[in-house]
Design an enzyme around this catalytic site. Structure first.
Site, mmCIF file in Angstrom:
data_model
loop_
_atom_site.group_PDB
_atom_site.id
_atom_site.type_symbol
_atom_site.label_atom_id
_atom_site.label_comp_id
_atom_site.label_asym_id
_atom_site.label_seq_id
_atom_site.Cartn_x
_atom_site.Cartn_y
_atom_site.Cartn_z
ATOM 1 N N LEU A 83 0.817 -1.215 0.000
ATOM 2 C CA LEU A 83 0.000 0.000 0.000
ATOM 3 C C LEU A 83 0.851 1.265 0.000
ATOM 4 O O LEU A 83 0.451 2.296 -0.514
ATOM 5 C CB LEU A 83 -0.933 0.017 1.216
ATOM 6 C CG LEU A 83 -2.057 -1.019 1.240
ATOM 7 C CD1 LEU A 83 -2.753 -1.016 2.589
ATOM 8 C CD2 LEU A 83 -3.057 -0.755 0.126
ATOM 9 N N GLY A 106 7.637 4.293 3.425
ATOM 10 C CA GLY A 106 8.111 5.564 3.969
ATOM 11 C C GLY A 106 9.371 5.364 4.771
ATOM 12 O O GLY A 106 9.953 4.276 4.781
ATOM 13 N N THR A 107 9.793 6.428 5.455
ATOM 14 C CA THR A 107 11.024 6.346 6.243
ATOM 15 C C THR A 107 10.872 5.354 7.395
ATOM 16 O O THR A 107 11.846 4.747 7.824
ATOM 17 C CB THR A 107 11.383 7.731 6.815
ATOM 18 O OG1 THR A 107 10.242 8.246 7.511
ATOM 19 C CG2 THR A 107 11.773 8.702 5.710
ATOM 20 N N GLY A 156 9.130 2.501 7.355
ATOM 21 C CA GLY A 156 9.005 1.123 6.907
ATOM 22 C C GLY A 156 8.005 1.006 5.770
ATOM 23 O O GLY A 156 7.985 1.845 4.861
ATOM 24 N N GLN A 157 7.153 -0.025 5.839
ATOM 25 C CA GLN A 157 6.217 -0.312 4.741
ATOM 26 C C GLN A 157 4.812 -0.558 5.283
ATOM 27 O O GLN A 157 4.652 -0.948 6.435
ATOM 28 C CB GLN A 157 6.675 -1.570 3.982
ATOM 29 C CG GLN A 157 8.119 -1.520 3.503
ATOM 30 C CD GLN A 157 8.656 -2.919 3.219
ATOM 31 O OE1 GLN A 157 8.589 -3.396 2.092
ATOM 32 N NE2 GLN A 157 9.169 -3.591 4.241
ATOM 33 N N LYS A 183 1.296 -2.148 9.063
ATOM 34 C CA LYS A 183 2.500 -1.328 9.016
ATOM 35 C C LYS A 183 3.660 -2.168 9.545
ATOM 36 O O LYS A 183 3.638 -2.598 10.708
ATOM 37 C CB LYS A 183 2.283 -0.079 9.880
ATOM 38 C CG LYS A 183 3.414 0.939 9.867
ATOM 39 C CD LYS A 183 2.992 2.143 10.711
ATOM 40 C CE LYS A 183 3.972 3.282 10.680
ATOM 41 N NZ LYS A 183 3.482 4.450 11.434
ATOM 42 N N ASP A 239 1.724 15.870 12.715
ATOM 43 C CA ASP A 239 1.960 15.692 11.275
ATOM 44 C C ASP A 239 0.642 15.648 10.511
ATOM 45 O O ASP A 239 0.429 14.781 9.658
ATOM 46 C CB ASP A 239 2.778 14.426 11.006
ATOM 47 C CG ASP A 239 3.376 14.411 9.591
ATOM 48 O OD1 ASP A 239 3.494 15.501 8.973
ATOM 49 O OD2 ASP A 239 3.726 13.326 9.099
#
Length: 464
Positions: free
Chosen positions: A120, A123-124, A126-127, A143, A241
């Site tokens: 899906l 990113g920094t 992980g996945q 995640k 964020d």
């Protein structure tokens, strides 16, 4: 009747053609089905091609009644890039990401097991992969955090925060906050299991060709975001964020949304990080290096709702200097106390004494900043013809989809402009440079733009 001649002879020589006399000659010739051909569940005869493709599993089962199809037997397509094994006994790549394959599984025999279906995002941290709970068959998002202590510890904080929000602050899932279903360790990787959601709001803006959404739809999204931020505020939590990419639609058939990614979130008493918030949505107090509170999320919300309406980011800074320059150009200088307290103030501003000997600040020129920081700062691209927020919003085109017909009537234009006046006042309350005066989510929820009350003029915030 003439039967001779070149055309008649040509017709006689051409095989496969016949004279059409009436409608009966136009009926198709249907060949009877050959004996022994199978039929499917709808009663249609199956061709050999279909028996060996879409109905192959049934064909195998007829040949061998013991045959049972299992998706886990499928070839395993690698989802992680780069995919070369380097760390963790060959389970991780060079970036300490777990190497994921389609039809592999995550989890433990004792606990829940999740079949990997597709990727899906990455990113920094992980996945994120789309998985199926092998027990309940529910499709979820998992995640998979990098195998590094810093990411592990931060993600454990995310688990703690989401468990607090899900179990104590929003037990009935009413306040638009992501649900955490499960968490476990798989081959040294922390895995977080979430509900599966749809597109994010940036993708929605993009699908709309960056033309912006109607004030009505912006209001629907803003009300839900304020609901979520109220829960966070009452729990003394800061998201840190908030941006369109971290707000997801529950489905494409409804405007219901969820706030996601609490990986940067913290408690108001634990504001230890200074490099927080994505740049376009970074508050003045964070840019200046001031202490911060949950008010930074309200600044981000102000940037988001304007972007939803315009289709373009309000402050698309190319650097921190460019970011604060854009903010000052549109909204003016931050309050004196913020400039004096800010650890980063001297990076962007020069101080001087005015004619009365009072200390004042001015923004450094692009040349001065570039020289002092050994960079090549460039003037940022200007997305809007106007400089002030009211002018930018009022001069945005009234698109056909923002009214009920292809050409808006004068009544609809008047109604739209009244909505925009209310919207401008709402945005200015969120984008107050002074975090002490910036509206809280509880205050902003009472604004006529959200409540739908008739707009009569600048709204006086009620103290909470």
């Amino acid at each position: 009747m003439m039967v001779d001649g070149p055309s008649a002879k040509h017709a006689q020589r051409t095989s496969g053609f016949r004279r059409v006399r009436d409608q009966r000659d136009l009926r198709p010739n249907v060949n009877p089905q050959p004996a022994g051909r199978r039929i499917d569940s709808d009663g249609n005869f199956l061709s050999p091609l279909r028996q060996l493709t879409t109905n192959l599993v049934d064909t195998y089962h007829i040949c061998n009644p013991q045959f049972r199809y299992e998706s886990t037997h499928n070839p395993r397509r690698v989802l992680t890039k780069p995919s070369k094994p380097v760390h963790n006994d060959g389970y991780d790549n060079e970036d300490y990401d777990y190497i994921l394959y389609v039809n592999d599984w995550l989890g433990t025999e004792e606990g829940h097991k999740y079949l990997i279906l597709d990727v899906l995002g990455q990113g920094t941290f992980g996945q994120v992969v789309k998985c199926q709970n092998m027990k309940t068959h529910e499709v979820v998002a998992v995640k998979v955090v990098k195998n590094k202590p810093a990411y592990f510890n931060q993600s454990m904080m995310e688990v703690t925060i989401l468990e607090l929000l899900n179990n104590q602050c929003d037990p009935n899932d009413e306040h638009h906050i992501l649900r955490l279903h499960d968490s476990f360790i798989h081959r040294n990787h922390l895995c977080l299991v979430f509900e599966l959601l749809s597109s994010n709001l940036y993708e929605l803006i993009k699908q709309n060709q960056f033309q912006g959404l109607s004030t009505q739809l912006v209001k629907v999204f803003a009300a839900q975001l304020l609901d979520a931020l109220t829960v966070l505020k009452e729990a003394r939590l800061i998201h840190c964020d908030l941006k369109p990419e971290n707000i997801l639609l529950k489905s494409l058939s409804s405007p219901q949304i969820k706030v996601i990614d609490f990986g940067s979130a913290c408690h108001e008493r634990q504001t230890v990080y200074t490099y927080i918030q994505s740049r376009f949505y970074r508050s003045p107090e964070v840019l200046l290096g001031n202490p911060y509170t949950a008010a930074i999320d309200m600044w981000s919300l102000g940037c988001i709702v304007v972007e939803l309406f315009l289709g373009l980011p309000l402050f698309p800074g190319t650097s921190e200097y460019n970011q604060i320059t854009r903010i000052v150009d549109m909204l003016g200088m931050p309050p004196q106390y913020m400039l004096e307290l800010g650890k980063q103030t001297n990076q962007f501003f020069d101080s001087y004494a005015d004619m009365y000997g009072n200390k004042k600040y001015r923004l450094k020129s692009i040349e001065q900043y570039s020289r002092e920081h050994n960079t090549q700062e460039q003037p940022g691209k200007q997305y809007f013809k106007h400089n002030t927020l009211p002018d930018i919003i009022n001069n945005a085109p009234i698109h056909p989809y923002k009214s009920s017909s292809s050409r808006a009537s004068s009544h609809e234009v008047d109604k739209e402009m009244a909505n925009r006046a209310s919207f401008i006042d709402f945005c200015m309350g969120l984008l107050n440079l002074n975090p002490l005066e910036r509206w809280t989510p509880q205050q902003a929820r009472g604004h006529p733009f959200i409540t739908g009350e008739k707009w009569t003029g600048p709204w006086k915030v009620r103290p909470i």
